[in-house]
Design an enzyme around this catalytic site. Structure first.
Site, PDB file in Angstrom:
ATOM      1  N   VAL A 189      -0.128  10.668   9.912  1.00 11.91           N
ATOM      2  CA  VAL A 189      -0.742  11.683   9.253  1.00 11.91           C
ATOM      3  C   VAL A 189      -2.153  11.967   9.553  1.00 11.91           C
ATOM      4  O   VAL A 189      -2.721  12.942   9.271  1.00 11.91           O
ATOM      5  CB  VAL A 189      -0.715  11.482   8.041  1.00 11.91           C
ATOM      6  CG1 VAL A 189       0.634  11.315   7.096  1.00 11.91           C
ATOM      7  CG2 VAL A 189      -1.514  10.115   7.512  1.00 11.91           C
ATOM      8  N   ILE A 225      -3.616  -3.364  -6.777  1.00  6.83           N
ATOM      9  CA  ILE A 225      -2.316  -3.374  -6.938  1.00  6.83           C
ATOM     10  C   ILE A 225      -1.620  -4.143  -6.011  1.00  6.83           C
ATOM     11  O   ILE A 225      -2.255  -4.170  -4.716  1.00  6.83           O
ATOM     12  CB  ILE A 225      -1.668  -1.717  -6.714  1.00  6.83           C
ATOM     13  CG1 ILE A 225      -2.373  -0.610  -7.554  1.00  6.83           C
ATOM     14  CG2 ILE A 225      -0.290  -1.634  -6.885  1.00  6.83           C
ATOM     15  CD1 ILE A 225      -2.392  -0.853  -9.140  1.00  6.83           C
ATOM     16  N   SER A 232      -8.942   5.615  -5.121  1.00  2.31           N
ATOM     17  CA  SER A 232      -9.108   4.332  -5.420  1.00  2.31           C
ATOM     18  C   SER A 232     -10.369   4.199  -6.236  1.00  2.31           C
ATOM     19  O   SER A 232     -11.080   4.930  -6.074  1.00  2.31           O
ATOM     20  CB  SER A 232      -9.210   3.469  -4.332  1.00  2.31           C
ATOM     21  OG  SER A 232      -9.841   2.242  -4.290  1.00  2.31           O
ATOM     22  N   ALA A 235     -15.878   6.080   1.173  1.00  5.36           N
ATOM     23  CA  ALA A 235     -16.213   7.420   1.593  1.00  5.36           C
ATOM     24  C   ALA A 235     -14.848   8.207   1.922  1.00  5.36           C
ATOM     25  O   ALA A 235     -14.909   9.349   1.400  1.00  5.36           O
ATOM     26  CB  ALA A 235     -16.744   7.451   3.215  1.00  5.36           C
ATOM     27  N   ASN A 275      -0.374   9.880   0.141  1.00 10.68           N
ATOM     28  CA  ASN A 275      -0.341   8.371  -0.202  1.00 10.68           C
ATOM     29  C   ASN A 275      -1.063   7.487   0.966  1.00 10.68           C
ATOM     30  O   ASN A 275      -1.676   6.370   0.727  1.00 10.68           O
ATOM     31  CB  ASN A 275       1.083   7.700  -0.790  1.00 10.68           C
ATOM     32  CG  ASN A 275       1.006   6.568  -0.832  1.00 10.68           C
ATOM     33  OD1 ASN A 275       0.570   5.713  -1.704  1.00 10.68           O
ATOM     34  ND2 ASN A 275       1.556   5.806   0.316  1.00 10.68           N
ATOM     35  N   LYS A 328     -12.274   7.775   0.219  1.00 12.34           N
ATOM     36  CA  LYS A 328     -11.404   7.812  -1.092  1.00 12.34           C
ATOM     37  C   LYS A 328     -12.319   8.827  -2.101  1.00 12.34           C
ATOM     38  O   LYS A 328     -11.895   9.494  -2.898  1.00 12.34           O
ATOM     39  CB  LYS A 328     -11.221   6.570  -1.863  1.00 12.34           C
ATOM     40  CG  LYS A 328     -10.265   5.687  -1.128  1.00 12.34           C
ATOM     41  CD  LYS A 328      -8.785   6.369  -1.111  1.00 12.34           C
ATOM     42  CE  LYS A 328      -7.886   5.569  -0.466  1.00 12.34           C
ATOM     43  NZ  LYS A 328      -6.440   6.119  -0.383  1.00 12.34           N
ATOM     44  N   TYR A 353     -13.813   3.071   3.604  1.00 10.80           N
ATOM     45  CA  TYR A 353     -12.656   3.216   2.803  1.00 10.80           C
ATOM     46  C   TYR A 353     -13.000   4.196   1.507  1.00 10.80           C
ATOM     47  O   TYR A 353     -12.628   5.161   1.242  1.00 10.80           O
ATOM     48  CB  TYR A 353     -12.117   1.927   2.178  1.00 10.80           C
ATOM     49  CG  TYR A 353     -10.903   2.020   1.364  1.00 10.80           C
ATOM     50  CD1 TYR A 353      -9.842   2.471   2.102  1.00 10.80           C
ATOM     51  CD2 TYR A 353     -11.099   1.612   0.038  1.00 10.80           C
ATOM     52  CE1 TYR A 353      -8.689   2.366   1.035  1.00 10.80           C
ATOM     53  CE2 TYR A 353      -9.916   1.789  -0.652  1.00 10.80           C
ATOM     54  CZ  TYR A 353      -8.575   1.960  -0.199  1.00 10.80           C
ATOM     55  OH  TYR A 353      -7.457   2.142  -1.111  1.00 10.80           O
TER      56      TYR A 353
HETATM   57  P1  NDP Z   1       0.535  -0.380   2.147  1.00  9.84           P
HETATM   58  O1  NDP Z   1      -0.490  -1.118   3.300  1.00  9.84           O
HETATM   59  O2  NDP Z   1       1.397  -1.493   1.505  1.00  9.84           O
HETATM   60  O3  NDP Z   1       1.303   0.807   2.922  1.00  9.84           O
HETATM   61  C1  NDP Z   1       0.632   1.634   3.492  1.00  9.84           C
HETATM   62  C2  NDP Z   1       1.736   2.860   3.971  1.00  9.84           C
HETATM   63  O4  NDP Z   1       1.103   3.614   4.583  1.00  9.84           O
HETATM   64  C3  NDP Z   1       2.903   2.220   4.888  1.00  9.84           C
HETATM   65  O5  NDP Z   1       4.002   2.938   4.535  1.00  9.84           O
HETATM   66  C4  NDP Z   1       2.565   2.594   6.300  1.00  9.84           C
HETATM   67  O6  NDP Z   1       3.273   2.671   6.983  1.00  9.84           O
HETATM   68  C5  NDP Z   1       1.740   3.989   5.917  1.00  9.84           C
HETATM   69  N1  NDP Z   1       0.563   4.404   6.827  1.00  9.84           N
HETATM   70  C6  NDP Z   1      -0.244   3.743   7.386  1.00  9.84           C
HETATM   71  N2  NDP Z   1      -0.914   4.392   8.272  1.00  9.84           N
HETATM   72  C7  NDP Z   1      -0.549   5.504   8.367  1.00  9.84           C
HETATM   73  C8  NDP Z   1      -0.635   6.903   9.262  1.00  9.84           C
HETATM   74  N3  NDP Z   1      -1.258   6.944  10.013  1.00  9.84           N
HETATM   75  N4  NDP Z   1       0.290   7.747   8.907  1.00  9.84           N
HETATM   76  C9  NDP Z   1       1.404   7.534   8.091  1.00  9.84           C
HETATM   77  N5  NDP Z   1       1.636   6.417   7.363  1.00  9.84           N
HETATM   78  C10 NDP Z   1       0.710   5.562   7.490  1.00  9.84           C
HETATM   79  O7  NDP Z   1      -0.619   0.219   0.992  1.00  9.84           O
HETATM   80  P2  NDP Z   1      -0.595   0.442  -0.249  1.00  9.84           P
HETATM   81  O8  NDP Z   1       0.836   0.726  -0.931  1.00  9.84           O
HETATM   82  O9  NDP Z   1      -1.406  -0.767  -0.912  1.00  9.84           O
HETATM   83  O10 NDP Z   1      -1.452   1.792  -0.548  1.00  9.84           O
HETATM   84  C11 NDP Z   1      -0.905   3.055  -0.623  1.00  9.84           C
HETATM   85  C12 NDP Z   1      -2.325   3.977  -0.903  1.00  9.84           C
HETATM   86  O11 NDP Z   1      -2.878   3.571  -2.168  1.00  9.84           O
HETATM   87  C13 NDP Z   1      -3.382   3.911  -0.057  1.00  9.84           C
HETATM   88  O12 NDP Z   1      -3.879   5.182   0.233  1.00  9.84           O
HETATM   89  C14 NDP Z   1      -4.320   2.891  -0.503  1.00  9.84           C
HETATM   90  O13 NDP Z   1      -5.622   3.190  -0.061  1.00  9.84           O
HETATM   91  C15 NDP Z   1      -4.128   3.339  -1.993  1.00  9.84           C
HETATM   92  N6  NDP Z   1      -4.604   2.295  -2.814  1.00  9.84           N
HETATM   93  C16 NDP Z   1      -4.175   1.081  -2.954  1.00  9.84           C
HETATM   94  C17 NDP Z   1      -4.729   0.048  -3.564  1.00  9.84           C
HETATM   95  C18 NDP Z   1      -3.949  -1.395  -3.670  1.00  9.84           C
HETATM   96  O14 NDP Z   1      -4.587  -2.145  -4.533  1.00  9.84           O
HETATM   97  N7  NDP Z   1      -3.033  -1.763  -3.087  1.00  9.84           N
HETATM   98  C19 NDP Z   1      -5.675   0.234  -4.561  1.00  9.84           C
HETATM   99  C20 NDP Z   1      -6.264   1.636  -4.499  1.00  9.84           C
HETATM  100  C21 NDP Z   1      -5.822   2.514  -3.857  1.00  9.84           C
HETATM  101  P3  NDP Z   1       4.147   1.528   7.933  1.00  9.84           P
HETATM  102  O15 NDP Z   1       4.767   0.437   6.993  1.00  9.84           O
HETATM  103  O16 NDP Z   1       4.748   2.040   9.031  1.00  9.84           O
HETATM  104  O17 NDP Z   1       2.769   0.926   8.486  1.00  9.84           O
END
Ligand code: NDP
Length: 248
Positions: free
Chosen positions: A65, A189, A143, A158, A91, A160, A156
């Site tokens: 992305v 989470i 976040s 900045a 996401n 968010k 991160y």
């Molecule tokens: P995960 O690390 O579990 O999953 C990240 C996902 O993003 C994976 O599907 C990964 O694909 C995909 N991804 C990473 N980089 C790219 C890219 N450049 N292009 C396309 N896809 C990409 O993350 P979470 O589920 O924990 O987090 C999801 C969102 O929620 C994020 O934006 C995170 O910042 C936000 N968030 C999470 C929190 C938490 O505590 N977990 C708290 C607050 C916010 P692949 O599997 O192929 O690597």
């Protein structure tokens, strides 16, 4: 429902964590779902298979992305294979934690390009499709760090915080087309992202959460589902915290 009369949603980063839960929840809600991943095709295929079992048509596509052209291809393939897009969940996100004084340019760039530019790219690519829809919706994922900041997360936080300003601006811009744009700000989470925390840091963070536990991806997906549905028809431009009370 038969093929073709289900609404279509696009979820970035749907192969794991919160994105995976959103894909499965939207499939159960009656959406056909396109989602992307970056580097783990086997995880993506497992999610796609599960969503298909829930009755959805699914497109799972490797897409970075942070590259505008790839986000555009995801949108055009989605429209060609599944139909007009009614909902976007921006996401995909990464962390590269480091205290500011030692931050490397590539750690800053990767986080800003993936989290902030990635949100911009997918939303811009889908905007026209959403504006043609009679009730398009975007949900962005920020976040608590984007609101309150966090030690070691200047990159991160900045990215968010940028997502919050982006969300509010786009909500003002697209409201007259009936498109609602809201932001979810999760606290801790349990996903692969938080598995990177040391046990000590994890315990310390949990002590600061009034509900004394991390949230689950399904709990975030529930909020995403609400914000995409007509149940939230008069909510736009909002940042909704889901953090067990951490931000109180
Ligand atoms: P995960 O690390 O579990 O999953 C990240 C996902 O993003 C994976 O599907 C990964 O694909 C995909 N991804 C990473 N980089 C790219 C890219 N450049 N292009 C396309 N896809 C990409 O993350 P979470 O589920 O924990 O987090 C999801 C969102 O929620 C994020 O934006 C995170 O910042 C936000 N968030 C999470 C929190 C938490 O505590 N977990 C708290 C607050 C916010 P692949 O599997 O192929 O690597």
């Amino acid at each position: 429902m038969t093929d073709g009369d289900r609404p279509v949603a696009v979820v970035t980063g749907g192969s794991r964590g919160i994105g995976r839960a959103a894909v499965l929840r939207l499939a159960a809600d009656g959406f056909d779902v396109a989602f992307c991943y970056l580097s783990r095709p086997e995880r993506a295929e497992a999610v796609a298979a599960e969503a298909r079992r829930a009755g959805a048509r699914v497109l799972a596509r490797k897409t970075d992305v942070s590259v505008a052209g790839q986000a555009e291809e995801l949108v055009s393939e989605t429209e060609a294979e599944l139909g007009p897009i009614g909902a976007v969940v921006a996401n995909a996100g990464v962390v590269r934690d480091r205290p500011l004084a030692g931050m490397a340019d590539d750690e800053w760039d990767t986080v800003l390009r993936t989290n902030l530019d990635g949100t911009y790219h997918i939303c811009r690519a889908a905007a026209r499709s959403l504006m043609r829809h009679d009730s398009g919706t975007i949900v962005t994922i920020s976040s608590v760090a984007g609101i309150y900041g966090n030690v070691g997360q200047s990159n991160y936080a900045a990215s968010k915080a940028g997502i919050i300003g982006f969300t509010k601006s786009v909500a003002k811009e697209l409201g007259r087309f009936g498109v609602r744009v809201n932001c979810v700000a999760p606290g801790m989470i349990t996903t692969d992202m938080t598995d990177e925390l040391s046990e000590e840091k994890r315990k310390e963070q949990i002590r600061r959460i009034p509900l004394r536990r991390p949230g689950t991806p399904d709990e975030v997906a529930e909020l995403v589902s609400f914000l995409i549905s007509r149940r939230s028809a008069y909510i736009t431009g909002q940042v909704l915290g889901i953090d067990g009370g951490f931000s109180l």
